[in-house]
Design an enzyme around this catalytic site. Sequence first.
Site, PDB file in Angstrom:
ATOM      1  N   GLU A 182      -6.911  -9.067  28.144  1.00 13.29           N
ATOM      2  CA  GLU A 182      -6.942 -10.570  28.587  1.00 13.29           C
ATOM      3  C   GLU A 182      -5.761 -11.162  28.050  1.00 13.29           C
ATOM      4  OE1 GLU A 182      -9.259 -12.419  30.837  1.00 13.29           O
ATOM      5  OE2 GLU A 182      -9.412 -10.080  31.368  1.00 13.29           O
TER       6      GLU A 182
ATOM      7  N   TYR B  49     -10.839 -18.110  25.991  1.00 10.30           N
ATOM      8  CA  TYR B  49     -11.088 -16.855  25.224  1.00 10.30           C
ATOM      9  C   TYR B  49      -9.871 -16.172  25.060  1.00 10.30           C
ATOM     10  CZ  TYR B  49     -12.247 -11.699  24.617  1.00 10.30           C
ATOM     11  OH  TYR B  49     -12.240 -10.454  24.211  1.00 10.30           O
TER      12      TYR B  49
ATOM     13  N   SER C 282      -7.211  -8.005  23.027  1.00  9.63           N
ATOM     14  CA  SER C 282      -7.665  -7.839  24.401  1.00  9.63           C
ATOM     15  C   SER C 282      -6.712  -7.664  25.352  1.00  9.63           C
ATOM     16  CB  SER C 282      -8.906  -8.717  24.437  1.00  9.63           C
ATOM     17  OG  SER C 282      -9.159  -8.928  25.777  1.00  9.63           O
TER      18      SER C 282
END
Length: 370
Positions: A161, A182, A159
């Site tokens: 992220e 996460y 990701s």
Amino acid sequence: MASGTDRSQSTTTNGVEELSISKRKVALITGITGQDGSYLTELLLDKGYEVHGLIRRSSNFNTQRINHIYIDPHNVHKARMKLHYADLTDASSLRRWIDTISPDEIYNLAAQSHVAVSFEIPDYTADVVATGSLRLLEALRSHITTSGRTHVKYYQAGSSEMFGSTPPPQSEDTPFHPRSPYAASKCAAHWYTVNYREAYGIFACNGILFNHESPRRGENFVTRKITRAVGRIKIGLQSKLFLGNLQASRDWGFAGDYVEAMWLMLQQDKPDDYVVATEESHTVEEFLEKAFGYVGLNWKDHVEIDKRYFRPTEVDNLKGDSSKARKALGWKPKVGFEQLVKMMVDEDVELAKREKVLVDAGFMDAQQQP
Ligand code: NDP
Ligand code: GDR
């Protein structure tokens, strides 16, 4: 819907059928019931694959996104998608299904994928996202060792992220600085994947995908939350929408385009890691303007800020540099920002119209969402 079937149960006494089945590529997808899992399943079925999906047990059926492609497994001639119960927190189930299914390709899409929720349930998020990926890689390593099937390929759903607070544009060479449990767990999964590739020679790829959305997006991610509200406000089922930080900027693409990049990564001669992005970034506020404006509404008349939706640490600005994927995989997005917003709003206006029928008939409360 999940079955305890294995490949031998898919074969018939009909020679032609058996031949085509034995030539067919077999894919195993974790997270098949999620947004990406559903699009990837459609893509692989179109390409002639037999698709096995691992689903987790829940008290309600969680297969809404794939019901339209489900065929009863007793129909051996037609059923090329099969579902099995497993969980990324249960190593024995992963090992058993890899050995039973003998896949050619494994796509690890399962995750507790909500960034804000990962601050609430950090242990669980790490267990599924980080250690879950490690369990799956370890099950694969063991399968390859015992079966000698060295050609099996593995895709890890990484990701944007992971880049967190590192400024854009972000490419494969950009350092990670995760800003949530996460994101930190996705970094661990990324490095486990690199390590299994280097240590054991497994064909393992990390796709570092930027945000991708669709009408199948979970309803508590910001884009879908907005388009659901636009549909319901337009049809008169709600008037307010509560949101958090409107200044965060994201590189939003269409999920249907992104699953193609996953597949392409596993069709290359060598395993590698790739950023997948549109290379265009927009703020949440810009998304609001576009979505409300498309149906003739002004977002400022409906949106209120609720501090509950702010995160302890935010990712302010993501914009990918996907030049490597474009050059090496020949991939590029087909759906742009405006088209994506319209696609999602159109579907959610239709959904709201159906809800209105139920509300008017007294079968549903306007506050309630199906
Ligand atoms: P979703 O949240 O829609 O789907 C997640 C899937 O994982 C669901 O099928 C869910 O099952 C399953 N799952 C959750 N926990 C477990 C568990 N313990 N064991 C087995 N399965 C589990 O995510 P997306 O489809 O949007 O994303 C797919 C992957 O890509 C995820 O790993 C996500 O983190 C990653 N990603 C997504 C991006 C995006 O913008 N969409 C961008 C970059 C990465 P259930 O249906 O039962 O909840
Ligand atoms: P993200 O997606 O965190 O980027 O993770 P999300 O849609 O949740 O948030 C995007 C941005 O919008 C801001 N925001 C809100 N977000 C939500 N969910 N709800 C709100 O009410 C709200 N108001 C403002 C957020 O603060 C954030 O800045 C998604 C997931 O799919 C991950 O699994 C994936 O890895 C990344 O995208 C890439």
